[in-house]
Design a protein around this motif. Structure first.
Motif, mmCIF file in Angstrom:
data_model
loop_
_atom_site.group_PDB
_atom_site.id
_atom_site.type_symbol
_atom_site.label_atom_id
_atom_site.label_comp_id
_atom_site.label_asym_id
_atom_site.label_seq_id
_atom_site.Cartn_x
_atom_site.Cartn_y
_atom_site.Cartn_z
ATOM 1 N N ILE A 130 0.842 -1.200 0.000
ATOM 2 C CA ILE A 130 0.000 0.000 0.000
ATOM 3 C C ILE A 130 0.874 1.245 0.000
ATOM 4 O O ILE A 130 0.626 2.207 -0.731
ATOM 5 C CB ILE A 130 -0.973 -0.014 1.190
ATOM 6 C CG1 ILE A 130 -1.977 -1.165 1.042
ATOM 7 C CG2 ILE A 130 -1.704 1.310 1.327
ATOM 8 C CD1 ILE A 130 -2.802 -1.438 2.270
ATOM 9 N N ARG A 131 1.922 1.255 0.813
ATOM 10 C CA ARG A 131 2.849 2.399 0.874
ATOM 11 C C ARG A 131 3.509 2.648 -0.491
ATOM 12 O O ARG A 131 3.548 3.775 -0.985
ATOM 13 C CB ARG A 131 3.922 2.151 1.924
ATOM 14 C CG ARG A 131 4.974 3.249 2.001
ATOM 15 C CD ARG A 131 6.115 2.848 2.910
ATOM 16 N NE ARG A 131 5.658 2.534 4.240
ATOM 17 C CZ ARG A 131 5.698 3.379 5.267
ATOM 18 N NH1 ARG A 131 6.193 4.581 5.108
ATOM 19 N NH2 ARG A 131 5.280 3.016 6.446
ATOM 20 N N LYS A 132 4.019 1.581 -1.134
ATOM 21 C CA LYS A 132 4.672 1.727 -2.434
ATOM 22 C C LYS A 132 3.691 2.212 -3.500
ATOM 23 O O LYS A 132 4.025 3.075 -4.316
ATOM 24 C CB LYS A 132 5.301 0.399 -2.864
ATOM 25 C CG LYS A 132 6.536 0.035 -2.079
ATOM 26 C CD LYS A 132 7.083 -1.283 -2.546
ATOM 27 C CE LYS A 132 8.276 -1.700 -1.715
ATOM 28 N NZ LYS A 132 8.767 -3.033 -2.093
ATOM 29 N N ALA A 133 2.480 1.673 -3.499
ATOM 30 C CA ALA A 133 1.482 2.079 -4.488
ATOM 31 C C ALA A 133 1.064 3.525 -4.288
ATOM 32 O O ALA A 133 0.877 4.270 -5.256
ATOM 33 C CB ALA A 133 0.263 1.164 -4.399
ATOM 34 N N PHE A 134 0.946 3.959 -3.040
ATOM 35 C CA PHE A 134 0.555 5.340 -2.747
ATOM 36 C C PHE A 134 1.643 6.320 -3.167
ATOM 37 O O PHE A 134 1.356 7.352 -3.769
ATOM 38 C CB PHE A 134 0.247 5.486 -1.247
ATOM 39 C CG PHE A 134 -0.441 6.765 -0.895
ATOM 40 C CD1 PHE A 134 -1.800 6.894 -1.061
ATOM 41 C CD2 PHE A 134 0.274 7.835 -0.395
ATOM 42 C CE1 PHE A 134 -2.444 8.070 -0.742
ATOM 43 C CE2 PHE A 134 -0.356 9.017 -0.074
ATOM 44 C CZ PHE A 134 -1.728 9.135 -0.245
#
Length: 97
Positions: free
Chosen positions: A37-41
């Protein structure tokens, strides 16, 4: 990466969290973990830095409807919610609406 973050959650509570601090709420894929989620955001919004990601699974609700044929029962699907706290930067969720 784009299929991890589905859509922003725009409710009264999530809007209040945005106004009080740097907390943004998103509907995410049920199989995604905090690191994904962090990388995608950070890929979707390149000029922000994510500080913290909190996730929870929102339970599906039971629904009933009375029709001419009688009682129809159903269920909403369960979904995963991520509350993202930013370390630096800011995003505008209403620009694409």
């Amino acid at each position: 990466m784009n299929e991890i973050i589905i859509e922003p959650v725009l409710t009264e509570k999530s809007t209040r969290l945005i106004e009080e601090g740097q907390h943004y709420t998103f509907k995410v894929a049920k199989t995604a973990n905090k690191i994904e989620i962090r990388k995608a955001f950070e890929t979707r919004y390149p000029d922000v830095e994510v500080g913290e990601v909190r996730t929870m699974v929102v339970r599906g609700k039971r629904k009933r409807q009375f029709t001419k044929r009688g009682l129809v029962r159903g269920r909403q699907a369960a979904w995963k919610k991520a509350v993202i706290t930013l370390r630096s930067g800011e995003i505008d969720l209403y620009e694409s609406v």
